[in-house]
Write a protein that holds these residues in place. Structure first.
Motif, PDB file in Angstrom:
ATOM      1  N   THR A 145       0.851  -1.141   0.066  1.00  0.00           N
ATOM      2  CA  THR A 145       0.032   0.091  -0.001  1.00  0.00           C
ATOM      3  C   THR A 145       0.967   1.066   0.096  1.00  0.00           C
ATOM      4  N   LEU A 146       1.920   0.963  -0.319  1.00  0.00           N
ATOM      5  CA  LEU A 146       2.905   2.201  -0.502  1.00  0.00           C
ATOM      6  C   LEU A 146       2.888   3.102  -2.130  1.00  0.00           C
ATOM      7  N   PRO A 147       3.071   4.285  -2.076  1.00  0.00           N
ATOM      8  CA  PRO A 147       3.179   4.691  -3.642  1.00  0.00           C
ATOM      9  C   PRO A 147       4.491   3.634  -4.344  1.00  0.00           C
ATOM     10  N   ASP A 148       3.841   3.533  -5.709  1.00  0.00           N
ATOM     11  CA  ASP A 148       4.642   2.818  -6.804  1.00  0.00           C
ATOM     12  C   ASP A 148       5.992   3.614  -7.028  1.00  0.00           C
ATOM     13  N   LEU A 149       7.171   3.043  -6.808  1.00  0.00           N
ATOM     14  CA  LEU A 149       8.329   3.888  -7.381  1.00  0.00           C
ATOM     15  C   LEU A 149       8.896   3.117  -8.574  1.00  0.00           C
ATOM     16  N   THR A 150       8.347   2.015  -8.853  1.00  0.00           N
ATOM     17  CA  THR A 150       9.154   0.976  -9.751  1.00  0.00           C
ATOM     18  C   THR A 150       8.066   0.979 -10.999  1.00  0.00           C
ATOM     19  N   THR A 151       7.415   2.023 -11.344  1.00  0.00           N
ATOM     20  CA  THR A 151       7.079   2.211 -12.733  1.00  0.00           C
ATOM     21  C   THR A 151       8.077   2.182 -13.803  1.00  0.00           C
ATOM     22  N   PRO A 152       8.028   1.892 -15.028  1.00  0.00           N
ATOM     23  CA  PRO A 152       9.016   1.921 -16.191  1.00  0.00           C
ATOM     24  C   PRO A 152       9.472   3.229 -16.304  1.00  0.00           C
ATOM     25  N   GLU A 153       8.592   4.295 -16.040  1.00  0.00           N
ATOM     26  CA  GLU A 153       8.838   5.574 -16.537  1.00  0.00           C
ATOM     27  C   GLU A 153       9.660   6.263 -15.351  1.00  0.00           C
ATOM     28  N   PHE A 154       9.457   5.811 -13.991  1.00  0.00           N
ATOM     29  CA  PHE A 154       9.768   6.350 -12.904  1.00  0.00           C
ATOM     30  C   PHE A 154      11.496   5.821 -13.027  1.00  0.00           C
ATOM     31  N   LEU A 155      11.622   4.595 -13.093  1.00  0.00           N
ATOM     32  CA  LEU A 155      12.851   3.787 -13.183  1.00  0.00           C
ATOM     33  C   LEU A 155      13.866   4.393 -14.181  1.00  0.00           C
ATOM     34  N   ALA A 156      13.115   4.465 -15.552  1.00  0.00           N
ATOM     35  CA  ALA A 156      14.031   4.969 -16.606  1.00  0.00           C
ATOM     36  C   ALA A 156      14.663   6.372 -16.540  1.00  0.00           C
ATOM     37  N   GLU A 157      13.726   7.251 -15.921  1.00  0.00           N
ATOM     38  CA  GLU A 157      14.293   8.594 -15.504  1.00  0.00           C
ATOM     39  C   GLU A 157      15.438   8.454 -14.475  1.00  0.00           C
ATOM     40  N   LEU A 158      15.171   7.572 -13.390  1.00  0.00           N
ATOM     41  CA  LEU A 158      15.962   7.494 -12.367  1.00  0.00           C
ATOM     42  C   LEU A 158      17.305   7.168 -13.004  1.00  0.00           C
ATOM     43  N   GLU A 159      17.148   6.081 -13.519  1.00  0.00           N
ATOM     44  CA  GLU A 159      18.433   5.447 -14.095  1.00  0.00           C
ATOM     45  C   GLU A 159      19.197   6.672 -14.976  1.00  0.00           C
ATOM     46  N   LYS A 160      18.617   7.263 -15.696  1.00  0.00           N
ATOM     47  CA  LYS A 160      18.950   8.282 -16.744  1.00  0.00           C
ATOM     48  C   LYS A 160      19.970   9.403 -15.755  1.00  0.00           C
ATOM     49  N   ARG A 161      19.233   9.701 -14.770  1.00  0.00           N
ATOM     50  CA  ARG A 161      19.923  10.859 -14.143  1.00  0.00           C
ATOM     51  C   ARG A 161      21.018  10.397 -13.274  1.00  0.00           C
ATOM     52  N   VAL A 162      20.874   9.358 -12.666  1.00  0.00           N
ATOM     53  CA  VAL A 162      21.834   8.642 -11.573  1.00  0.00           C
ATOM     54  C   VAL A 162      23.233   8.593 -12.531  1.00  0.00           C
ATOM     55  N   TRP A 163      22.906   7.809 -13.586  1.00  0.00           N
ATOM     56  CA  TRP A 163      24.206   7.466 -14.271  1.00  0.00           C
ATOM     57  C   TRP A 163      25.078   8.853 -14.835  1.00  0.00           C
ATOM     58  N   GLU A 164      24.061   9.809 -15.322  1.00  0.00           N
ATOM     59  CA  GLU A 164      24.642  10.888 -15.661  1.00  0.00           C
ATOM     60  C   GLU A 164      25.615  11.513 -14.638  1.00  0.00           C
ATOM     61  N   ILE A 165      25.311  11.411 -13.472  1.00  0.00           N
ATOM     62  CA  ILE A 165      26.074  11.895 -12.337  1.00  0.00           C
ATOM     63  C   ILE A 165      27.439  10.811 -12.077  1.00  0.00           C
ATOM     64  N   PHE A 166      27.097   9.697 -11.851  1.00  0.00           N
ATOM     65  CA  PHE A 166      28.348   8.756 -11.531  1.00  0.00           C
ATOM     66  C   PHE A 166      29.219   8.553 -12.714  1.00  0.00           C
ATOM     67  N   ASP A 167      28.713   8.594 -13.844  1.00  0.00           N
ATOM     68  CA  ASP A 167      29.524   8.617 -15.147  1.00  0.00           C
ATOM     69  C   ASP A 167      30.571   9.464 -15.115  1.00  0.00           C
ATOM     70  N   ARG A 168      30.223  10.853 -14.805  1.00  0.00           N
ATOM     71  CA  ARG A 168      31.014  11.859 -14.766  1.00  0.00           C
ATOM     72  C   ARG A 168      32.063  11.887 -13.712  1.00  0.00           C
ATOM     73  N   GLU A 169      31.470  11.444 -12.558  1.00  0.00           N
ATOM     74  CA  GLU A 169      32.315  11.255 -11.074  1.00  0.00           C
ATOM     75  C   GLU A 169      33.489  10.134 -11.252  1.00  0.00           C
ATOM     76  N   MET A 170      33.067   9.023 -11.883  1.00  0.00           N
ATOM     77  CA  MET A 170      34.015   8.070 -11.957  1.00  0.00           C
ATOM     78  C   MET A 170      34.985   8.562 -13.010  1.00  0.00           C
ATOM     79  N   GLN A 171      34.700   9.093 -14.077  1.00  0.00           N
ATOM     80  CA  GLN A 171      35.708   9.698 -14.820  1.00  0.00           C
ATOM     81  C   GLN A 171      36.849  10.750 -14.262  1.00  0.00           C
ATOM     82  N   GLU A 172      36.205  11.419 -13.613  1.00  0.00           N
ATOM     83  CA  GLU A 172      36.921  12.340 -12.735  1.00  0.00           C
ATOM     84  C   GLU A 172      38.000  11.727 -11.790  1.00  0.00           C
ATOM     85  N   LEU A 173      37.509  10.776 -11.211  1.00  0.00           N
ATOM     86  CA  LEU A 173      38.141   9.996 -10.312  1.00  0.00           C
ATOM     87  C   LEU A 173      39.287   9.276 -11.072  1.00  0.00           C
ATOM     88  N   ILE A 174      39.040   8.773 -12.218  1.00  0.00           N
ATOM     89  CA  ILE A 174      40.080   7.911 -12.888  1.00  0.00           C
ATOM     90  C   ILE A 174      41.331   9.058 -13.252  1.00  0.00           C
TER      91      ILE A 174
END
Length: 611
Positions: free
Chosen positions: A582-611
């Motif tokens: 009975t909790l709000p649904d955070l795992t719709t395809p739309e929510f997950l797709a946008e979450l993945e996009k934004r998280v990887w934008e940040i992590f990809d940049r930060e991992m490159q900076e670390l390397i």
């Protein structure tokens, strides 16, 4: 450790840690003082060991080139409350990318072994190659330098974790122990062997109240190397607690994230067990392979129900005031505690109970006890067995193994026992491999090859980016149920910045309950480092070190063959939404797709900076 500076963030090479490398093949030892490369090295734990693992090209977990690294954190064995942690790191037998390469992994455990190891004068033990014969390792305090020796261990073969520790206690006074059980000895067929760590309570009571470094199969890697146990023998090194640390310890007990873990009689929730009450309010307690049914069955394992039949003793780790352990005993006729049954933490209680369709405390206690004595990770074991039961429910005409079904205690007990003895490698190799062999992967509850803990993935999309155990290396598991966070911005910020800080505790030597909400970048930790070691470290420097360590872990995963498509929740979550939750649904395809996009934008940049 030796400190030639009070500013380890800017002068890390002026901090040296003592490392012993053991070559099991030749029997040679190399003892050296190693300068730290960065603040992560200074803090210790996986922050240091992952940098070493990154230097290795490991294609399979069971190769001689895969080291087993045992180390402690900067505050292990200190006056800071919960400073008991030991870390075991290596390339994991259980966690594997789709390309078949093992992932770097660590596992953390309490007990008093870590403090004793630190007090011998050793900060890190690196075990290379493997021994032809079973051995155990003894680390002794000997004055100027610690002494490390190998001893024959044939007499320990086949013993339970508790049995090994009790046998070694008869030989070594003023010592603590780490040991594997039959699961680790059967490393070919069990990839999720755990390492048991002795406790003061265990050695005094002779009851098997051990603690575990359970996740990732470090006990199986230890078994592959033919090391059955370790002994850390030293005098205790703690005196009067410095005033700043005393204040921090009081704050840990009375405030912050640990308050809800206190015993009920002190106004707390009674340890992690309290998660049952919180999640059941939303029908989000995992039932029958992570498919809550919207009924009250989980309530049969509420603490209030269990204590009607059994004695529950709230106990603590050595020198810890949180007192989060819930040890279950039989109740004698006079009302006093009888035989010890098991320790009830939320994850094993659920994954070896409710999630298997078992709702009787005695049955769950027996399964927890079995996993503990065989030295087998309860999370991997419980999730893999729940998959078997779910498969059998779907295929009654051709079930797996003994045809066990949800709630069939006798057959489930048989599955767990045979797995721990190495007789069921299909289960012992984990749910990812088993589901791939059946061709039905949608309802196999793992992320990146590592079974998830007892929090519904519908409530925690942060699982996808965890670099070790999902609820212990990405602290987003309570964001929906406890904090009510449903907006995308909050989840992106949590995953990429705030909630990953939880991994800092697996560097510095403290239990996460020291401040499970904020991580180690707090004034309390800053004060402890100053009082304990005379170090000047800021909150910002600690937070930056934790972030770098996390990013290295993420980078290592990708190097080991993980594609971004593997950073996902089990397919059943989105393919067949469970409307009983009975909790709000955070795992719709739309929510997950946008979450993945934004998280990887940040992590990809930060991992490159670390390397």
């Amino acid at each position: 450790m030796r400190f030639l500076t009070d500013n380890p963030a800017s002068e890390p090479t002026s901090v040296l840690y003592t490392r012993c490398t053991v070559d099991l093949e030749s029997g040679c030892f190399l003892m050296e003082d190693v300068p730290c490369r960065n603040l992560e090295d200074v803090l210790g734990g996986f922050g240091r060991s992952f940098q070493m693992l990154a230097e290795r090209d490991i294609q399979s977990a069971y190769v001689e080139e895969n080291p087993l690294i045992i180390n402690v954190g900067l505050l292990t064995g200190s006056h800071a409350m919960t400073g008991m942690r030991t870390y075991f790191s290596g390339y994991s037998p259980i966690k594997q990318s789709k390309k078949g390469l093992p992932a770097a992994m660590w596992s953390a455990g309490s007990g008093k072994f870590g403090a004793k190891l630190k007090w011998t004068g050793l900060d890190e033990l690196v075990i290379e190659n493997r021994s032809e014969q079973p051995v155990y390792i003894v680390i002794r305090e000997t004055g100027d330098r610690p002494e490390v020796t190998l001893k024959p261990a044939d007499h320990l073969l086949g013993m339970t974790t508790h049995g090994k520790i009790m046998a070694l206690q008869e030989q070594y006074d003023d010592a603590h122990f780490a040991a594997i059980g039959p699961a680790g000895e059967n490393w070919q067929n069990v990839y999720a062997g755990a390492v048991a760590l002795s406790t003061v309570n265990q050695l005094k009571s002779k009851q098997d109240k051990v603690r575990f470094a359970g996740r990732g199969g470090m006990g199986s890697l230890m078994g592959y190397k033919n090391v059955l146990a370790m002994v850390a023998q030293s005098s205790d090194k703690l005196g009067r607690t410095p005033e700043p640390i005393k204040k921090a310890n009081i704050n840990v007990i009375k405030g912050g994230g640990s308050a809800r873990l206190q015993p009920i009689k002190r106004g707390g929730g009674g340890g992690t067990w309290a998660a049952y009450d919180v999640l059941q309010a939303f029908h989000a307690v995992p039932v029958n392979n992570f498919r809550p049914q919207g009924n009250d069955l989980p309530e049969r394992l509420f603490r209030t129900k269990v204590e009607q039949q059994y004695e529950i003793k709230s106990e603590a780790c050595y020198r810890c005031g949180i007192t989060c352990h819930n040890n279950i005993h039989e109740r004698k006729a006079d009302g006093s505690p009888g035989a010890f049954l098991a320790k009830f933490d939320y994850e094993p209680l659920n994954l070896l109970g409710t999630n298997l369709g078992l709702h009787e405390a005695a049955q769950v206690a027996a399964l927890i006890h079995l996993c503990d004595n065989y030295g087998m990770d309860a999370i991997t074991t419980g999730v893999t067995v729940s998959y078997v039961l779910s498969y059998n429910q779907r295929h009654p005409e051709k079930p797996l193994f003994n045809g066990a079904s949800f709630g069939d205690y006798d057959k489930i007990h048989d599955l767990v026992k045979c797995t721990g003895l190495g007789q069921l490698p299909e289960i012992g190799h984990g749910v990812k491999r088993l589901s791939e062999s059946t061709g039905e992967t949608d309802y196999a509850y793992h992320v990146k090859g590592l079974e998830i803990a007892a929090y519904q993935p519908e409530t925690n999309p942060g699982y996808c980016w965890a670099i070790a155990g999902g609820h212990m290396s990405m602290g987003t598991y309570g964001m929906l149920a406890r904090e009510g966070k449903t907006d995308l911005d909050s989840w992106v910020a949590a995953i990429t910045r705030d909630k990953l800080q939880i991994v800092g505790f697996d560097m510095i030597g403290l239990c996460k309950f020291f401040d499970i909400v904020n991580g180690i970048g707090t004034d309390m930790v800053v004060d402890c480092l100053a009082a304990e070691h005379g170090l000047k470290v800021t909150r910002e420097e600690l937070q930056a070190a934790v972030k770098r360590a996390f990013l290295r872990g993420l980078t290592l995963e990708i190097r080991q063959g993980y594609g971004k498509e593997e950073y996902c929740l089990p397919a059943e979550v989105t393919a067949n939404p469970n409307h009983n939750i009975t909790l709000p649904d955070l795992t719709t395809p739309e929510f997950l797709a946008e979450l993945e996009k934004r998280v990887w934008e940040i992590f990809d940049r930060e991992m490159q900076e670390l390397i």
